[in-house]
Design an enzyme around this catalytic site. Sequence first.
Site, PDB file in Angstrom:
ATOM      1  N   GLU A   1       0.747  -1.249  -0.061  1.00  0.00           N
ATOM      2  CA  GLU A   1      -0.038  -0.009  -0.020  1.00  0.00           C
ATOM      3  C   GLU A   1       0.773   1.340   0.058  1.00  0.00           C
ATOM      4  O   GLU A   1       0.437   2.282   0.620  1.00  0.00           O
ATOM      5  CB  GLU A   1      -1.133   0.156   1.101  1.00  0.00           C
ATOM      6  CG  GLU A   1      -1.976  -1.273   1.374  1.00  0.00           C
ATOM      7  CD  GLU A   1      -2.904  -1.316   2.411  1.00  0.00           C
ATOM      8  OE1 GLU A   1      -4.023  -1.470   2.597  1.00  0.00           O
ATOM      9  OE2 GLU A   1      -2.025  -1.171   3.637  1.00  0.00           O
TER      10      GLU A   1
HETATM   11  C1  ACM Z   1      -2.013  -5.224   4.030  1.00  0.00           C
HETATM   12  O1  ACM Z   1      -3.123  -5.800   4.723  1.00  0.00           O
HETATM   13  N1  ACM Z   1      -1.798  -3.980   3.771  1.00  0.00           N
HETATM   14  C2  ACM Z   1      -0.925  -6.310   3.771  1.00  0.00           C
END
Ligand code: ACM
Length: 537
Positions: free
Chosen positions: A340
């Site tokens: 992310e």
């Molecule tokens: C994640 O759940 N951001 C790896």
Amino acid sequence: MRLSRLLFQCLFCFALLVIFSQCADNSVPQIQFPKTDLAAVPLIPKPASVIATENAFGLDQHTAIYSGAGDAGLAEVAAMLSDYIKEQTGLEVPLNGANTAEIHRAVYLNLSEAMAEEAYELYISRDTVLVNAGSAAGAFRAVQTFRQIIPEASNDTLAPYPIWPLPSGKITDAPRYAYRGSMLDVARHFFSVEDVKKYLDVMAYYKMNVLHLGLTNDQGWRIEIKSWPKLTEVGGSTEVGGGPGGFYTQEEYQELVAYAAARHITIVPEVDMPGHTNAASVSYPFLNGNGKTPQLYTGTAVGFSTFDTRKDTVYAFIEDVVREISAMSPGPYFHIGGDESHSTRKSDYVYFIERVAPIVKKYGKRVIGWDEVATAKLDSSAVAQFWADEENATLAVNQGMQVLFSPAKKAYLDMQYDSLSVFGLHWAAYIPVDTAYSWDPESYVPEIGQENILGIEAPLWSETISNIAELEYLAFPRLIGYAEIGWTKPELREWEDYKNRLAAQLPYLTRKKIQFYPSERVPWGKPDSELPWYTEK
Ligand code: ACM
């Protein structure tokens, strides 16, 4: 070396013969056990093979444990077994060399070089229990099976003292996957050393072997780095919701590593980067690459932070962090996060991952990253943790990397069980206990075959949980099912059978004071009012 071990084993067998010739002595009472069925014991994970022989081994005050002295780590496993028996039954079972006249029965731990590392055989007969294992880790897994076979209550009618009859037979067992893990996010909310130790205890009981610690995130930096002290002084000072946060000193972290190692569990440290780095950038603003002045953050948004990926000083910082943490982490892996990173330009992201991976290698570790890291060029020693994107997981396989399975729709412990669950999120799915159990990594992504799968990990993100009871609500009982997926072949797994074995874990969970979620899909056999989380309607 081999010769001396052989000699030891011969001497050992001789000692056993002496003991058992005493057993044959008429002064030792021959106990008549009721007929037993080893195959009916509700073991989790389910072993590869169980053959019942209908007799019993009487665990009692005349039992002792023996281990090959020359075998690395076996004496420690024997000592753990003795402690476990004491905890469960109150019996003090002596180790090697106790007064033989008092000993009628023996548990013997032995290494067998021909066996795979975590494989074991457990032979239970009237007067002996023999464990053959490929290594101390295999013996430790066998010890967990032994613990699960000990009946909850003693039989006090067979002799003038209590006896815990273990059903006799032979168990042959080995894990399906080398990596059977869980992750705790100690960054969003901090969890104490004692909390993590309790989690490790339960992981060990179900034969899991990796605990991944999410040590850093936007809301907190939880591991002391001696060369960069503000990371914890500033970055460790709060958490989601604005609580006091906290961090592990290096001594505390090493205490956790040692506690895990005694249970043959590896700690995988994660420093999430280049995104999820707000706490680091508040501590040392030169790290920041998103153009804003960083402030401590106690919310739950993601994707707003990034390291400055084009500054050499950022990589010098990362090298210090990787060096200090790797020096305290004997396991083979270092997790670099990589998920992310929505505020990092794509080209900067790839540049960053390809620059950090060699730093990790320099300190002797294999890179693990969330599946996005497979968009960079990595070598085949790296591991992609598949959580969201099958394309990324496939990219990893095409680079020769192994894949660790944590699909959020099936394996995220922070997903709510259903819409009434009081903790957890549901952006990926609601995951009731049967859904969590009824899937298999091998058939999950068609392009990824068994040879590319390192194992399974169930992550527990902590946005919605701030204490151990809440942690346990989300983790249990689902974690127990993930332990079985990691260990047991899919053809031996079936929900209707598993749910009864799971219900039979109630005495253990109760003894451990685990505040598990009492799913109505599991036949616990108790009124709701006797299960955790009961409230008067
Ligand atoms: C994640 O759940 N951001 C790896």
